[in-house]
Design a protein around this motif. Sequence first.
Motif, PDB file in Angstrom:
ATOM      1  N   PHE A  24      -3.695   4.194   2.827  1.00 48.05           N
ATOM      2  CA  PHE A  24      -3.749   4.399   4.273  1.00 48.05           C
ATOM      3  C   PHE A  24      -3.219   5.776   4.634  1.00 48.05           C
ATOM      4  O   PHE A  24      -3.911   6.771   4.518  1.00 48.05           O
ATOM      5  CB  PHE A  24      -2.974   3.277   4.969  1.00 48.05           C
ATOM      6  N   LEU A  25      -1.996   5.851   5.073  1.00 45.03           N
ATOM      7  CA  LEU A  25      -1.341   7.097   5.450  1.00 45.03           C
ATOM      8  C   LEU A  25       0.015   7.165   4.756  1.00 45.03           C
ATOM      9  O   LEU A  25       0.581   6.127   4.382  1.00 45.03           O
ATOM     10  CB  LEU A  25      -1.125   7.139   6.974  1.00 45.03           C
ATOM     11  N   ALA A  26       0.541   8.368   4.600  1.00 47.48           N
ATOM     12  CA  ALA A  26       1.877   8.512   4.025  1.00 47.48           C
ATOM     13  C   ALA A  26       2.842   7.712   4.901  1.00 47.48           C
ATOM     14  O   ALA A  26       2.892   7.910   6.116  1.00 47.48           O
ATOM     15  CB  ALA A  26       2.280   9.982   3.970  1.00 47.48           C
ATOM     16  N   ALA A  27       3.576   6.797   4.277  1.00 49.32           N
ATOM     17  CA  ALA A  27       4.345   5.834   5.060  1.00 49.32           C
ATOM     18  C   ALA A  27       5.835   5.864   4.752  1.00 49.32           C
ATOM     19  O   ALA A  27       6.244   5.875   3.597  1.00 49.32           O
ATOM     20  CB  ALA A  27       3.808   4.428   4.790  1.00 49.32           C
ATOM     21  N   ASP A  28       6.616   5.885   5.803  1.00 47.60           N
ATOM     22  CA  ASP A  28       8.036   5.553   5.742  1.00 47.60           C
ATOM     23  C   ASP A  28       8.077   4.196   6.428  1.00 47.60           C
ATOM     24  O   ASP A  28       8.068   4.108   7.655  1.00 47.60           O
ATOM     25  CB  ASP A  28       8.858   6.593   6.498  1.00 47.60           C
ATOM     26  N   ALA A  66       0.242  -4.869  -0.435  1.00 48.21           N
ATOM     27  CA  ALA A  66      -0.548  -3.680  -0.103  1.00 48.21           C
ATOM     28  C   ALA A  66      -0.357  -3.240   1.343  1.00 48.21           C
ATOM     29  O   ALA A  66      -0.436  -2.038   1.643  1.00 48.21           O
ATOM     30  CB  ALA A  66      -2.027  -3.928  -0.381  1.00 48.21           C
ATOM     31  N   ILE A  67      -0.078  -4.181   2.254  1.00 46.44           N
ATOM     32  CA  ILE A  67       0.072  -3.806   3.673  1.00 46.44           C
ATOM     33  C   ILE A  67       1.537  -3.648   4.091  1.00 46.44           C
ATOM     34  O   ILE A  67       1.800  -3.237   5.213  1.00 46.44           O
ATOM     35  CB  ILE A  67      -0.644  -4.800   4.624  1.00 46.44           C
ATOM     36  N   THR A  68       2.486  -3.956   3.179  1.00 44.74           N
ATOM     37  CA  THR A  68       3.900  -3.869   3.566  1.00 44.74           C
ATOM     38  C   THR A  68       4.736  -2.945   2.686  1.00 44.74           C
ATOM     39  O   THR A  68       5.828  -2.549   3.080  1.00 44.74           O
ATOM     40  CB  THR A  68       4.570  -5.258   3.561  1.00 44.74           C
ATOM     41  N   ASN A  69       4.259  -2.586   1.511  1.00 41.11           N
ATOM     42  CA  ASN A  69       5.008  -1.740   0.590  1.00 41.11           C
ATOM     43  C   ASN A  69       4.671  -0.276   0.886  1.00 41.11           C
ATOM     44  O   ASN A  69       3.505   0.122   0.817  1.00 41.11           O
ATOM     45  CB  ASN A  69       4.652  -2.111  -0.851  1.00 41.11           C
ATOM     46  N   ALA A  70       5.677   0.538   1.190  1.00 39.91           N
ATOM     47  CA  ALA A  70       5.443   1.933   1.591  1.00 39.91           C
ATOM     48  C   ALA A  70       4.641   2.707   0.551  1.00 39.91           C
ATOM     49  O   ALA A  70       3.748   3.478   0.905  1.00 39.91           O
ATOM     50  CB  ALA A  70       6.768   2.635   1.870  1.00 39.91           C
ATOM     51  N   ASP A  71       4.941   2.519  -0.740  1.00 37.38           N
ATOM     52  CA  ASP A  71       4.200   3.244  -1.780  1.00 37.38           C
ATOM     53  C   ASP A  71       2.729   2.850  -1.783  1.00 37.38           C
ATOM     54  O   ASP A  71       1.852   3.699  -1.949  1.00 37.38           O
ATOM     55  CB  ASP A  71       4.807   2.982  -3.166  1.00 37.38           C
ATOM     56  N   GLU A  72       2.468   1.570  -1.602  1.00 35.99           N
ATOM     57  CA  GLU A  72       1.077   1.111  -1.588  1.00 35.99           C
ATOM     58  C   GLU A  72       0.358   1.575  -0.321  1.00 35.99           C
ATOM     59  O   GLU A  72      -0.780   2.044  -0.383  1.00 35.99           O
ATOM     60  CB  GLU A  72       1.009  -0.410  -1.743  1.00 35.99           C
ATOM     61  N   HIS A  79      -8.379 -11.509  -3.751  1.00 36.17           N
ATOM     62  CA  HIS A  79      -7.057 -11.230  -4.302  1.00 36.17           C
ATOM     63  C   HIS A  79      -6.072 -12.228  -3.710  1.00 36.17           C
ATOM     64  O   HIS A  79      -6.284 -12.755  -2.616  1.00 36.17           O
ATOM     65  CB  HIS A  79      -6.621  -9.804  -3.956  1.00 36.17           C
ATOM     66  N   THR A  80      -4.982 -12.432  -4.419  1.00 34.63           N
ATOM     67  CA  THR A  80      -3.971 -13.372  -3.935  1.00 34.63           C
ATOM     68  C   THR A  80      -3.338 -12.855  -2.652  1.00 34.63           C
ATOM     69  O   THR A  80      -3.308 -11.639  -2.398  1.00 34.63           O
ATOM     70  CB  THR A  80      -2.866 -13.595  -4.979  1.00 34.63           C
ATOM     71  N   ILE A  81      -2.795 -13.768  -1.895  1.00 31.03           N
ATOM     72  CA  ILE A  81      -2.138 -13.409  -0.643  1.00 31.03           C
ATOM     73  C   ILE A  81      -0.953 -12.478  -0.903  1.00 31.03           C
ATOM     74  O   ILE A  81      -0.697 -11.558  -0.133  1.00 31.03           O
ATOM     75  CB  ILE A  81      -1.746 -14.682   0.149  1.00 31.03           C
TER      76      ILE A  81
END
Length: 141
Positions: free
Chosen positions: A32-36, A21-27, A13-15
Amino acid sequence: MKDVINKEHVFNHTIDKVWSAITNADEISTWFLAADFKPEAGYKYTFKSKTDHCEPIFGEVKEANPYKLVYTWIVTGTEAVTTVTWNLVSVENGTKLYLEHSGISKYEGETAIEMFESFNGGWTNCVNRLTDYLKELVNAG
């Protein structure tokens, strides 16, 4: 006592997709875990389990410059402050992820060994779930 966990994985996948995927809370909340969470230096984040299998995790984003993300990692009920670093590099046909979780020896005694084992397995599961999430994202679009 090992103090650092390292994981590497190449995604097809593109960078920018992996970064999102690792920085957007919804993603993050999807795979992963429910994120704020916001990828902004100084942001105080929280990750919470959707079940009761782990304590909430909180910390502060220290660096969020594409394509490097660094944040502190504190498990609720503990005082050890560890550090998680994600580095992304474009490679032929995708993105290489370098994940590092350091400072685990800050936990005292046997707890450090238990946490290392728990985190090591947890990060392996995380990378696998991220892989599955990105595959589903591509197939859905």
